[in-house]
Design a protein around this motif. Structure first.
Motif, short mmCIF file in Angstrom:
data_model
loop_
_atom_site.label_atom_id
_atom_site.label_comp_id
_atom_site.label_asym_id
_atom_site.label_seq_id
_atom_site.Cartn_x
_atom_site.Cartn_y
_atom_site.Cartn_z
N SER A 1 0.81 -1.23 0.00
CA SER A 1 0.00 0.00 0.00
C SER A 1 0.84 1.28 0.00
CB SER A 1 -0.98 0.01 1.19
OG SER A 1 -1.98 -0.97 0.95
N HIS B 1 -7.40 -9.51 -7.53
CA HIS B 1 -8.32 -8.69 -6.76
C HIS B 1 -9.14 -7.74 -7.65
CE1 HIS B 1 -5.97 -10.33 -3.56
NE2 HIS B 1 -4.89 -9.63 -3.86
N GLY C 1 3.38 -1.97 -5.88
CA GLY C 1 2.69 -2.86 -6.82
C GLY C 1 2.28 -2.11 -8.07
C1 COA Z 1 -1.63 -7.11 -4.18
C2 COA Z 1 -0.26 -6.47 -3.97
C3 COA Z 1 0.76 -7.04 -4.94
C4 COA Z 1 -0.41 -4.96 -4.21
O1 COA Z 1 0.84 -4.34 -4.04
P1 COA Z 1 0.93 -2.94 -3.26
O2 COA Z 1 2.29 -2.39 -3.43
O3 COA Z 1 0.43 -3.14 -1.88
O4 COA Z 1 -0.13 -2.09 -4.10
P2 COA Z 1 -0.25 -0.53 -4.28
O5 COA Z 1 0.42 0.19 -3.15
O6 COA Z 1 0.13 -0.19 -5.65
O7 COA Z 1 -1.80 -0.36 -4.20
C5 COA Z 1 -2.44 -0.51 -2.96
C6 COA Z 1 -3.84 -0.93 -3.20
O8 COA Z 1 -3.88 -2.36 -3.35
C7 COA Z 1 -5.00 -2.82 -2.65
N1 COA Z 1 -4.88 -4.22 -2.25
C8 COA Z 1 -3.84 -4.83 -1.68
N2 COA Z 1 -4.17 -6.10 -1.38
C9 COA Z 1 -5.44 -6.26 -1.78
C10 COA Z 1 -6.36 -7.33 -1.68
N3 COA Z 1 -6.02 -8.48 -1.10
N4 COA Z 1 -7.58 -7.14 -2.22
C11 COA Z 1 -7.93 -5.97 -2.80
N5 COA Z 1 -7.11 -4.93 -2.86
C12 COA Z 1 -5.89 -5.07 -2.35
C13 COA Z 1 -5.01 -1.94 -1.43
O9 COA Z 1 -6.27 -1.93 -0.84
C14 COA Z 1 -4.71 -0.57 -2.02
O10 COA Z 1 -5.89 0.02 -2.50
P3 COA Z 1 -6.15 1.59 -2.38
O11 COA Z 1 -5.05 2.25 -3.18
O12 COA Z 1 -7.50 1.77 -2.99
O13 COA Z 1 -6.05 1.88 -0.94
C15 COA Z 1 0.24 -6.70 -2.52
O14 COA Z 1 -0.71 -6.17 -1.64
C16 COA Z 1 0.52 -8.14 -2.18
O15 COA Z 1 1.64 -8.62 -2.35
N6 COA Z 1 -0.48 -8.87 -1.66
C17 COA Z 1 -0.30 -10.26 -1.27
C18 COA Z 1 -0.10 -11.16 -2.47
C19 COA Z 1 -1.21 -10.97 -3.51
O16 COA Z 1 -2.38 -10.97 -3.17
N7 COA Z 1 -0.79 -10.82 -4.78
C20 COA Z 1 -1.67 -10.51 -5.89
C21 COA Z 1 -2.51 -11.64 -6.30
S1 COA Z 1 -3.68 -11.08 -7.51
#
Ligand code: COA
Length: 168
Positions: free
Chosen positions: A85, A113, A89
């Motif tokens: 966040s 997601h 990503g």
């Molecule tokens: C999903 C993931 C890669 C995003 O990377 P990140 O660096 O956190 O993402 P960003 O900072 O660019 O964006 C953050 C957004 O991602 C959203 N997000 C993160 N995990 C999420 C989830 N499980 N479901 C929905 N949204 C999610 C956050 O809510 C946030 O939303 P917002 O900007 O509206 O507040 C990271 O959270 C992660 O590694 N999660 C665990 C593994 C995973 O689920 N991988 C993806 C499978 S599709």
């Protein structure tokens, strides 16, 4: 934060494995990444680093629609929990998608997601008549068209690399 996004290097491989394992809280995605790479199916593999430490990763692999139209499948993708966040990503997705577009890739598919990927332009694949080989909810299976002209008339069932079904 001084995040750098770049191609993975051989010395990043253990850190990428550990990162996927930690972010997903299981080893399957890390093993899929390793298998895709080993089998020459890592179309694009990017890392995000902070002061030289790998904190994020995304891999793209080949996927086909109707067995003949090749595009890219986004994922697995992961960011270390303590760095989530913060936009890392998003940096990975934007850079990866742009590079694939420049390389002439037709489309990108993601299974993920529903609240996250639409911000990059992904829409439910069903809107394009594209279905998933697995029974998944409509809104989590998404597609981004990169080349509108060459995507015209392309529809059907999409097929991931077999590693996604066989690696545990
Ligand atoms: C999903 C993931 C890669 C995003 O990377 P990140 O660096 O956190 O993402 P960003 O900072 O660019 O964006 C953050 C957004 O991602 C959203 N997000 C993160 N995990 C999420 C989830 N499980 N479901 C929905 N949204 C999610 C956050 O809510 C946030 O939303 P917002 O900007 O509206 O507040 C990271 O959270 C992660 O590694 N999660 C665990 C593994 C995973 O689920 N991988 C993806 C499978 S599709």
């Amino acid at each position: 934060m001084e995040i750098e996004v770049r191609d993975e290097r051989p010395e990043d491989i253990p850190a990428i494995h550990a990162l996927n394992k930690q972010a997903f809280d299981q080893e399957q995605e890390a093993n899929i990444v390793d298998a895709l790479r080993k089998n020459g199916a890592a179309k694009l593999s990017l890392v995000a680093t902070l002061h030289g430490q790998v904190v994020g990763h995304v891999m793209y692999s080949p996927i086909t629609i109707a067995g003949k139209h090749e595009g890219a499948a986004l994922g697995p993708m992961s960011v270390l929990p303590q760095y989530q966040s913060k936009g890392i990503g998003s940096r990975l997705v934007r850079e990866g998608n742009e590079r694939l577009k420049q390389a002439g890739c037709l489309y990108i598919i993601v299974l993920g997601h529903a609240g996250y990927y639409p911000r990059f332009g992904f829409k439910p694949a069903s809107q394009f008549g594209v279905t998933c080989e697995w029974g998944v909810p409509d809104n989590v299976f998404m597609l981004l068209v990169l080349d509108e002209a060459r995507m015209r008339g392309v529809s059907g069932k999409s097929w991931y690399r077999s590693e996604f079904s066989s690696v545990v």
